[in-house]
Design an enzyme around this catalytic site. Structure first.
Site: not given
Ligand code: CO
Length: 208
Positions: A41, A43, A45, A97, A100
């Site tokens: 992803c 993302d 993080r 994750h 998400c």
């Molecule tokens: Co995500």
């Protein structure tokens, strides 16, 4: 994040690498032979290399919203083809994750514009597994399970590609489904059964 700080960090990173080896960057410039393709992803993080402790040159990385493998996404398909057919990676990993945002957004009744067709693929995962998901009453647990099932379905999508089917037969390439638990930092192997998924879907999706 201050952009001046980014360049300062870069200078320090160069120093650290040269301290390891004087010809570090000369070696990097020679080419890459990564054994892993990681699809994760976007993302901020979920930092692909950092959470795996991977060094430059070790992992070919593709990231998009909610780690999707969509057959008409020229970007993802080019990455898969290049990594599998040309770089000859041995393992392809889809890593989702918990928490998400993409998966959560897909479950909202909201018109999200250009994101609608992208997130619809996650709604399709929900539809395929709605019986199991509807039995989970706890909302957080339901999202977590959808994250896992989405990873599993993206692994299935990978196995539908000619590149993965051919590399699996010719040199034993494997596809893996992982989830990064953002609350603990743990990387969880969902232990998807690659061989039986491959066997089951070949009846319809056999390309090579
Ligand atoms: Co995500």
């Amino acid at each position: 994040m201050n952009l001046d700080k980014v360049f300062e960090n870069n200078k320090n990173w160069i120093k650290d690498k040269l301290a390891l080896s004087n010809d570090y960057f000369e070696e990097l410039g020679k080419g890459q032979t990564p054994e892993l393709l990681y699809i994760g992803c976007s993302d901020s993080r979920v930092t692909a290399e950092e959470l795996m402790g991977a060094k430059p040159g070790e992992v070919f990385v593709h990231r998009n919203i909610a780690n999707m493998v969509i057959s008409i996404d020229l970007n993802a398909m080019s990455v898969v083809n290049y990594a599998v057919d040309h770089l000859k990676v041995q393992h392809v990993i889809v890593c989702g994750h918990y928490e998400c945002g993409g998966v959560k957004a897909a479950m909202q009744s909201a018109d999200l514009g250009i994101l609608n067709p992208w997130l619809r693929n996650i709604r399709d995962v929900y539809r395929i597994h709605s019986k199991e998901l509807n039995e989970i009453k706890d909302e957080a647990k339901k999202y977590n399970r959808l994250v896992e099932l989405n990873v599993q379905e993206q692994c299935v999508n990978l196995i539908k590609t000619a590149a993965v089917q051919k590399a699996s037969r010719e040199r034993g390439l494997k596809v893996h489904g992982w989830v990064f638990d953002i609350h603990t930092g743990n990387l969880i192997d969902l232990k998807i059964d690659f061989d039986s998924i491959l066997k089951n879907i070949m009846e319809i999706y056999h390309l090579d």
